[in-house]
Design a protein around this motif. Structure first.
Motif, PDB file in Angstrom:
ATOM      1  N   ALA A 113      36.194  38.860  47.243  1.00 16.48           N
ATOM      2  CA  ALA A 113      35.069  39.761  46.968  1.00 16.48           C
ATOM      3  C   ALA A 113      35.297  40.535  45.675  1.00 16.48           C
ATOM      4  O   ALA A 113      34.383  40.698  44.861  1.00 16.48           O
ATOM      5  CB  ALA A 113      34.876  40.733  48.140  1.00 16.48           C
ATOM      6  N   VAL A 114      36.534  40.999  45.455  1.00 16.91           N
ATOM      7  CA  VAL A 114      36.852  41.731  44.219  1.00 16.91           C
ATOM      8  C   VAL A 114      36.751  40.801  43.023  1.00 16.91           C
ATOM      9  O   VAL A 114      36.134  41.135  42.007  1.00 16.91           O
ATOM     10  CB  VAL A 114      38.253  42.384  44.291  1.00 16.91           C
ATOM     11  N   GLU A 115      37.340  39.611  43.128  1.00 21.22           N
ATOM     12  CA  GLU A 115      37.336  38.672  42.005  1.00 21.22           C
ATOM     13  C   GLU A 115      35.929  38.174  41.677  1.00 21.22           C
ATOM     14  O   GLU A 115      35.643  37.862  40.530  1.00 21.22           O
ATOM     15  CB  GLU A 115      38.289  37.525  42.279  1.00 21.22           C
ATOM     16  N   ALA A 116      35.047  38.123  42.671  1.00 21.18           N
ATOM     17  CA  ALA A 116      33.661  37.743  42.405  1.00 21.18           C
ATOM     18  C   ALA A 116      32.967  38.808  41.557  1.00 21.18           C
ATOM     19  O   ALA A 116      32.145  38.497  40.702  1.00 21.18           O
ATOM     20  CB  ALA A 116      32.907  37.535  43.717  1.00 21.18           C
TER      21      ALA A 116
ATOM     22  N   SER B 176      36.853  49.719  56.048  1.00 18.44           N
ATOM     23  CA  SER B 176      36.760  49.354  54.637  1.00 18.44           C
ATOM     24  C   SER B 176      38.167  49.019  54.121  1.00 18.44           C
ATOM     25  O   SER B 176      39.144  49.118  54.853  1.00 18.44           O
ATOM     26  CB  SER B 176      36.142  50.492  53.823  1.00 18.44           C
ATOM     27  N   TYR B 177      38.243  48.620  52.870  1.00 17.00           N
ATOM     28  CA  TYR B 177      39.517  48.180  52.302  1.00 17.00           C
ATOM     29  C   TYR B 177      39.786  48.848  50.962  1.00 17.00           C
ATOM     30  O   TYR B 177      38.866  49.215  50.242  1.00 17.00           O
ATOM     31  CB  TYR B 177      39.491  46.656  52.066  1.00 17.00           C
TER      32      TYR B 177
ATOM     33  N   TYR C 112      40.343  49.087  43.889  1.00 13.86           N
ATOM     34  CA  TYR C 112      38.958  48.831  44.255  1.00 13.86           C
ATOM     35  C   TYR C 112      38.744  49.263  45.692  1.00 13.86           C
ATOM     36  O   TYR C 112      39.545  48.942  46.562  1.00 13.86           O
ATOM     37  CB  TYR C 112      38.625  47.342  44.133  1.00 13.86           C
ATOM     38  N   ASP C 113      37.674  50.013  45.932  1.00  7.49           N
ATOM     39  CA  ASP C 113      37.228  50.288  47.294  1.00  7.49           C
ATOM     40  C   ASP C 113      36.265  49.173  47.652  1.00  7.49           C
ATOM     41  O   ASP C 113      35.324  48.889  46.903  1.00  7.49           O
ATOM     42  CB  ASP C 113      36.505  51.634  47.377  1.00  7.49           C
ATOM     43  N   VAL C 114      36.495  48.531  48.793  1.00  9.16           N
ATOM     44  CA  VAL C 114      35.668  47.420  49.230  1.00  9.16           C
ATOM     45  C   VAL C 114      35.112  47.771  50.608  1.00  9.16           C
ATOM     46  O   VAL C 114      35.871  48.130  51.515  1.00  9.16           O
ATOM     47  CB  VAL C 114      36.482  46.104  49.292  1.00  9.16           C
ATOM     48  N   SER C 115      33.791  47.676  50.754  1.00 11.99           N
ATOM     49  CA  SER C 115      33.166  48.014  52.028  1.00 11.99           C
ATOM     50  C   SER C 115      33.590  47.038  53.122  1.00 11.99           C
ATOM     51  O   SER C 115      34.034  45.923  52.846  1.00 11.99           O
ATOM     52  CB  SER C 115      31.639  48.007  51.878  1.00 11.99           C
ATOM     53  N   ALA C 116      33.441  47.465  54.365  1.00 14.88           N
ATOM     54  CA  ALA C 116      33.844  46.643  55.507  1.00 14.88           C
ATOM     55  C   ALA C 116      33.114  45.306  55.527  1.00 14.88           C
ATOM     56  O   ALA C 116      33.679  44.295  55.947  1.00 14.88           O
ATOM     57  CB  ALA C 116      33.599  47.400  56.812  1.00 14.88           C
ATOM     58  N   ASP C 117      31.869  45.271  55.035  1.00 11.16           N
ATOM     59  CA  ASP C 117      31.111  44.017  55.016  1.00 11.16           C
ATOM     60  C   ASP C 117      31.369  43.201  53.736  1.00 11.16           C
ATOM     61  O   ASP C 117      30.763  42.153  53.541  1.00 11.16           O
ATOM     62  CB  ASP C 117      29.614  44.281  55.186  1.00 11.16           C
ATOM     63  N   LEU C 118      32.276  43.692  52.878  1.00 10.51           N
ATOM     64  CA  LEU C 118      32.693  43.031  51.640  1.00 10.51           C
ATOM     65  C   LEU C 118      31.574  42.925  50.597  1.00 10.51           C
ATOM     66  O   LEU C 118      31.719  42.219  49.610  1.00 10.51           O
ATOM     67  CB  LEU C 118      33.269  41.639  51.914  1.00 10.51           C
ATOM     68  N   LYS C 119      30.481  43.654  50.761  1.00  5.73           N
ATOM     69  CA  LYS C 119      29.351  43.564  49.838  1.00  5.73           C
ATOM     70  C   LYS C 119      29.387  44.593  48.725  1.00  5.73           C
ATOM     71  O   LYS C 119      28.739  44.404  47.699  1.00  5.73           O
ATOM     72  CB  LYS C 119      28.041  43.677  50.616  1.00  5.73           C
ATOM     73  N   THR C 120      30.111  45.685  48.906  1.00  4.82           N
ATOM     74  CA  THR C 120      30.174  46.731  47.890  1.00  4.82           C
ATOM     75  C   THR C 120      31.611  46.870  47.404  1.00  4.82           C
ATOM     76  O   THR C 120      32.525  47.102  48.198  1.00  4.82           O
ATOM     77  CB  THR C 120      29.691  48.085  48.451  1.00  4.82           C
TER      78      THR C 120
END
Length: 99
Positions: free
Chosen positions: A8-11, A28-29, A42-50
């Motif tokens: 998700a981050v690399e995208a 979240s991550y 990077y803050d990544v939402s639990a659904d990996l969309k943000t």
């Protein structure tokens, strides 16, 4: 799970290299690594969309880098944060994954 966060981050930012993924109690991550030779988180939402970038080092909730904003070491990317003595503020359930 960590591989999905890295993807998700690399995208969002193909120039980032992620070394560690931490799961926060809210699901979240935090993805920690480097970008252009500098530390990045990077803050990544639990659904990996943000995916939200924070430069200047890992910092954040329970991360290394200074007094914590949730009772542990850390603080917002070099700002120092604040320290809490309330045990309910601690990130005891945060999980870390190395990638």
């Amino acid at each position: 799970e960590a591989e999905k966060v890295v993807a998700a981050v690399e995208a969002q930012d193909p120039t980032a290299t992620i070394d560690t993924v931490r799961k926060d109690p809210d699901g979240s991550y935090d993805a920690l690594g480097t970008k252009d030779g500098s530390p990045v988180r990077y803050d990544v939402s639990a659904d990996l969309k943000t995916v939200t970038e924070h430069t200047g080092g890992p910092g954040g909730k329970g991360g290394p880098g200074g007094p914590g904003d949730h009772g542990g070491p850390g603080g917002e990317a070099g700002t120092g944060g604040t320290t809490s003595t309330d045990p309910s503020d601690a990130n005891a359930t945060e999980s870390a994954y190395s990638v």
